[in-house]
Structures are given as C-alpha cells and as structure tokens.
Design a protein around this motif. Structure first.
Motif, PDB file in Angstrom:
ATOM      1  N   GLY A 175      -5.333  13.899   5.782  1.00 23.04           N
ATOM      2  CA  GLY A 175      -6.103  13.509   4.602  1.00 23.04           C
ATOM      3  C   GLY A 175      -7.087  14.602   4.249  1.00 23.04           C
ATOM      4  O   GLY A 175      -7.230  15.597   4.982  1.00 23.04           O
ATOM      5  N   VAL A 176      -7.769  14.454   3.126  1.00 20.75           N
ATOM      6  CA  VAL A 176      -8.674  15.485   2.631  1.00 20.75           C
ATOM      7  C   VAL A 176     -10.122  14.993   2.715  1.00 20.75           C
ATOM      8  O   VAL A 176     -10.387  13.838   3.042  1.00 20.75           O
ATOM      9  CB  VAL A 176      -8.331  15.889   1.183  1.00 20.75           C
ATOM     10  N   ASP A 190       4.307  13.243 -11.257  1.00 25.04           N
ATOM     11  CA  ASP A 190       4.226  12.108 -10.340  1.00 25.04           C
ATOM     12  C   ASP A 190       3.055  12.240  -9.381  1.00 25.04           C
ATOM     13  O   ASP A 190       2.572  11.236  -8.847  1.00 25.04           O
ATOM     14  CB  ASP A 190       5.526  11.969  -9.549  1.00 25.04           C
ATOM     15  N   LYS A 191       2.616  13.459  -9.121  1.00 25.94           N
ATOM     16  CA  LYS A 191       1.497  13.698  -8.222  1.00 25.94           C
ATOM     17  C   LYS A 191       0.163  13.789  -8.972  1.00 25.94           C
ATOM     18  O   LYS A 191      -0.788  14.407  -8.476  1.00 25.94           O
ATOM     19  CB  LYS A 191       1.725  15.000  -7.439  1.00 25.94           C
ATOM     20  N   PRO A 213      -4.532  16.937  -7.593  1.00 22.59           N
ATOM     21  CA  PRO A 213      -5.411  16.449  -6.530  1.00 22.59           C
ATOM     22  C   PRO A 213      -4.886  16.910  -5.173  1.00 22.59           C
ATOM     23  O   PRO A 213      -3.692  16.804  -4.886  1.00 22.59           O
ATOM     24  CB  PRO A 213      -5.342  14.918  -6.682  1.00 22.59           C
ATOM     25  N   PHE A 214      -5.768  17.440  -4.360  1.00 24.33           N
ATOM     26  CA  PHE A 214      -5.354  17.994  -3.074  1.00 24.33           C
ATOM     27  C   PHE A 214      -4.719  16.923  -2.187  1.00 24.33           C
ATOM     28  O   PHE A 214      -3.828  17.196  -1.387  1.00 24.33           O
ATOM     29  CB  PHE A 214      -6.564  18.618  -2.376  1.00 24.33           C
ATOM     30  N   ASN A 215      -5.180  15.686  -2.331  1.00 22.34           N
ATOM     31  CA  ASN A 215      -4.650  14.607  -1.510  1.00 22.34           C
ATOM     32  C   ASN A 215      -3.166  14.359  -1.778  1.00 22.34           C
ATOM     33  O   ASN A 215      -2.437  13.891  -0.899  1.00 22.34           O
ATOM     34  CB  ASN A 215      -5.442  13.318  -1.769  1.00 22.34           C
ATOM     35  N   GLU A 216      -2.699  14.675  -2.998  1.00 22.69           N
ATOM     36  CA  GLU A 216      -1.291  14.470  -3.343  1.00 22.69           C
ATOM     37  C   GLU A 216      -0.391  15.569  -2.785  1.00 22.69           C
ATOM     38  O   GLU A 216       0.834  15.426  -2.763  1.00 22.69           O
ATOM     39  CB  GLU A 216      -1.133  14.412  -4.868  1.00 22.69           C
ATOM     40  N   VAL A 217      -0.988  16.678  -2.344  1.00 18.98           N
ATOM     41  CA  VAL A 217      -0.205  17.838  -1.911  1.00 18.98           C
ATOM     42  C   VAL A 217      -0.017  17.862  -0.399  1.00 18.98           C
ATOM     43  O   VAL A 217       0.968  18.408   0.105  1.00 18.98           O
ATOM     44  CB  VAL A 217      -0.877  19.137  -2.404  1.00 18.98           C
TER      45      VAL A 217
END
Length: 518
Positions: free
Chosen positions: A288-289, A343-344, A366-370
C-alpha cells in the motif's frame, strides 16, 4: 523508477553520461526518462547502441529512434557489443574527446557531494564523494552540512577499480572517505561535505531526504523465526538508509514487521535478499501507499496502514500520492493500454506518435492503483513491448471525486452540471454527500452501497442503460421473428386451401373453425 533521486545525485557528480540503447528493443520509456534527466543537469550525452551481436538486432533502426524520439544525434551513436568487446575502444575514446573537463577552484572552501555510501564492518560507513571545490586530505575535520555533525577523515582513496589510498583529492576527482560514522542514515545521499574550520557558504542544491512510499508487512512463516527476521532486517538497514521497518502484529499472521520501501522494485530487492542471503521464509502482505490525513482540528498525519486511520468523524481530508506515468508502446496496443489507465482512475495528459510506429502516452495515476498489478497487466497486454517510467508528482485529495461527482474527466461517462429548471428543487445526487460532509467514508468504502466512487456509479448507470437497450432490442427481435412466423403460417394455409377461402381459417378474435367470413 524507485531510485530516481540517487540517479539525479549521480548525474550531478558527472560532466557527461553514456546513454545505452538495446539494438533489439530500441528506445524505451526509461531511456527517455534518463536522457531528460541528463539534459536537465546539462550533461554531455554519448549515445551507445549495445547488443549489436544479437540475431534480432536492428542497429540502424535504433539509431533512427535515438535521433527522432530522444532528439540526439543518431549519426554520433556508437555501435557496441559488450559480449564480443566490439566498440569498447571507441566508447573510451569518445569519453576523452567529447566530455568537458571538470571545473573547480582548489583554493576555495571544501565542497564535496555525497552520491553513494555503504557500511563496512571494520571502518564504519564508507562515503563516495565528488569534490566540487577545494581539496580533501586525510586527518581533515569535515562536517556533513545536513546533519551538522563533525568527523575526522581517517582514510581517503580512489577506485581503480580496486581501492587505492590517496593523499589528496582535488576538484573534479571522485573518491571514498572513511570517518568512523556508525550509521548509514547519518551520511545521506545528496548531502554536502565541507571543512569544519572553513565551511563553504552554501551546500550543493537539490538535497532531499529519502522517504518510503510503498509499505507492506513481512511475517515469518514459522513464528520462532521472528528474532532471526529482526536481525536480518537490522543488517539490511545498515546498507540501505531508505529502508524502514517497525514491529507489527496481525491476528492471522502473528508477529511481523511493517516495512517501508521506495517503490515496488525496492520491495522486491529487499524480499529477495532476505530469502537468498538470510534463508528466510516470508509471507508478504499486499503493498500500500502513504496517505496524508487532515483532521477537523487541523492536525496532519501520515498513515501507511488502514488500521492507523483516525475516527471517521474527525477526518476532514485524505490525500493520496499521484504519479506521472510515461508509457512507450507500439501503436497496436494503444487502445488496450488507454483502457487499462482509465480503469485505474487515470487522467490522460498527452499522446504522441513517435518514430517507428511508437506511441508515447502520458497519464496521471493514483499511486495506489499502480502498486498491485499495473505493470504485469501492461506487459501482458502489450506482449512485453510496452515500457513504463513514473515519478511521484503530488499529493491530491483522495475524496476529490466524491465531493465533485459531476466534474467531467477525460474518458469518463460524466453528466454535465446543469442548473435546475423552474420549480425543481436542487439536491445532491443519490449516494453523494454534500460539500459540508466528511468524505472519509467514501474513501474507506465502509458502506459499499451508499458510498461508491462516482466513476463507479457512472459505469454502473452506463451498464444499466446498455442492459435496458439490449433487452429492448431482444424483445423487438423476438416480436419481429414471431410476426414473420405467423405471416409464413398464414401464407402456407392460404396456399393449402386454395383461392377464395379465408387465409387465416378463423373468425376475428381468434375463434378457430366457428364459421365462415361472409
């Protein structure tokens, strides 16, 4: 991607750089990113096309990509093969001819840039520096300007490539110093070394403290290995100042550690080292971020785990890191990659068609989606040809979409905001809180029915509309087929009875065989 700051500090210690391009793969996203970093630092760049010995190598195509995509002189690119040793002499000669000599005043106050360090069991922390101005000698009292700590230079030397002791380092020279520093964290990358008695007026610009961006839990498979895991993490921490860990307890996994990393690659490196060097069997939680939470009383805290969230009623705002991602891909896979980014929760910033049927796509994500599966899916849908480079650019409100559900975003099915007509009472959309409400429940997703993200609701509305349209079309098709069958049956009955008879063989109203139509 994860070690971009270290790359910038290393480039700051140089007058030039070699830009390696794979002759079989061509220019990739990180090729562009590193080239732009070198240009920002005003370095002389020597392009080198490597692996020309491969059967799939296309050196002339790679030369054309260097010129048209990167913007460097393709004719000056050196063809080389590290496996066969071809072009090595040309590269060394180009370094001597093309790179400018270093500058600096040997009589000025000492100013040296730290761009690497590691821990030695006998000498403590060994620092690698580039002397910018002044001279560095053994026995000199030096100060690390960021931590304001003074040390005495015990050993000084250069790499040739083995370490060789030296009596002095002047401007433009690179070497190592050992000062008896106990922790790697005290000698931070990018810090400036100066003389204690005659310090320089200003440190070298661009220094920043390394801060973990991705967090995950590491737990031993066997509970009795907890102490061994702690010892292994402490040894890794000696050589990696960006690595962070603290004890953590899980109901399902038992005792473990919450670890912070610079990125996904950094996390994989640490995990592999623990498994290979220390023979550890680990269970790793989903990464997680780092989020930044602002409470209603104005206090700002950074959290790396959902368990550390404050009470819902005290949250005023939650911010998440946003990255700028650069994707270089063949044009055949652009559609699938754009859909993946949408989608992200991505926002498209640029799309450029480059040479050799290559497309450069820039997205804010968003970094959380990557951090979960983005890179794997990107490689899968592009058959390995797409390349990715990203850097964290900002923190933005994670509840922004929840507070502004009608804002149009590229690629979204959004409804235009219109003023209510006469006699119509304005009210917020169903399931969306008003501007004065706290959006934390939207972000945390405690009530999935009422607090879904707006783009999820937009996709659901669009899917429902498509389903209704499909039902209408199916019903219309069935009605038309039934009518055609009935018409065909009437035609066959008419032909069987002959002319002059009732083609339907029935009275109005559907009564069969009750009489003739007169």
């Amino acid at each position: 991607m994860d070690f971009g700051y270290e790359v910038t500090r290393s480039l700051s210690a140089c007058e030039g750089a070699l830009l390696l391009v794979d002759a079989s793969q061509g220019v990739e996203a990180q090729t562009l990113a590193n080239a732009y970093l070198a240009v920002e630092h005003d370095l002389e760049i020597i392009p080198v096309i490597n692996k020309i010995d491969l059967p799939s190598a296309q050196p002339e195509e790679a030369r054309r990509q260097v010129e048209e995509i990167v913007g460097l002189d393709g004719a000056g690119a050196i063809l080389a093969s590290a496996k066969e040793g071809r072009g090595v002499a040309d590269i060394l000669e180009a370094i001597v001819e093309r790179l400018p000599p270093p500058r600096g005043d040997p009589d000025a106050p000492l100013k040296a840039l730290i761009f690497d360090s590691w821990y030695d069991a006998y000498r403590g922390v060994v620092i690698v520096v580039r002397v910018l101005e002044g001279t560095l000698k053994p026995g000199m009292k030096v100060r690390l300007m960021n931590t304001a700590q003074d040390y005495e230079v015990e050993q000084l030397g250069v790499f040739t490539p083995k370490p060789v002791p030296m009596e002095v380092l002047g401007p433009g020279e690179v070497g190592f110093i050992a000062c008896g520093i106990k922790r790697v964290a005290d000698a931070q990358i990018g810090d400036t070394v100066t003389e204690t008695a005659r310090p320089t007026s200003a440190p070298f610009p661009g220094f920043k403290e390394l801060k973990p961006m991705v967090f995950a839990g590491l737990y031993p498979v066997e509970s009795h290995q907890y102490a061994e895991l702690r010892e292994a993490l402490e040894k890794l921490r000696l050589n990696d100042s960006a690595f962070f860990f603290e004890p953590e307890t899980s109901v399902a996994l038992g005792f473990g550690f919450r670890c912070g990393f610079l990125g996904l690659l950094h996390m994989e490196i640490v995990q592999e080292r623990l498994e290979r060097e220390f023979d550890m069997d680990l269970v790793t939680t989903a990464p997680g971020v780092l989020y930044r939470v602002t409470t209603t009383d104005g206090e700002i805290t950074e959290i790396d785990s959902p368990a550390k969230l404050p009470e819902t009623g005290t949250i005023a705002k939650i911010e998440e890191p946003v990255i700028t991602a650069t994707i270089l891909t063949p044009s055949d896979y652009v559609g699938a990659i754009l859909q993946l980014c949408q989608d992200k929760r991505g926002v498209q910033k640029a799309l450029e068609y480059k040479a050799s049927d290559r497309v450069l796509v820039t997205y804010e994500l968003p970094f959380n989606e990557v951090v979960l599966d983005f890179y794997d899916r990107l490689k899968t849908m592009s058959r390995g040809y797409a390349s990715l480079d990203y850097h964290v650019t900002a923190l933005t409100s994670a509840a922004r979409e929840a507070r502004h559900p009608r804002e149009r975003r590229p690629g979204r099915c959004a409804v235009h905001h219109r003023a209510p007509g006469p006699g119509v009472r304005s009210r917020p959309a169903a399931g969306v809180q008003d501007a004065g409400a706290h959006p934390a429940s939207d972000v945390r997703g405690r009530h999935s029915g009422r607090h879904r993200q707006p783009h999820h609701r937009a996709r659901e509305r669009q899917g429902a509309a498509e389903e209704r349209a499909g039902q209408v079309l199916r019903r219309r098709h069935l009605a038309q087929a039934q009518a055609a069958r009935e018409a065909e049956g009437r035609q066959e009955a008419h032909e069987a009875r002959g002319p002059g008879r009732d083609p339907a063989g029935s009275l109005p109203g559907g009564a069969q065989g009750r009489g003739r139509v007169k």
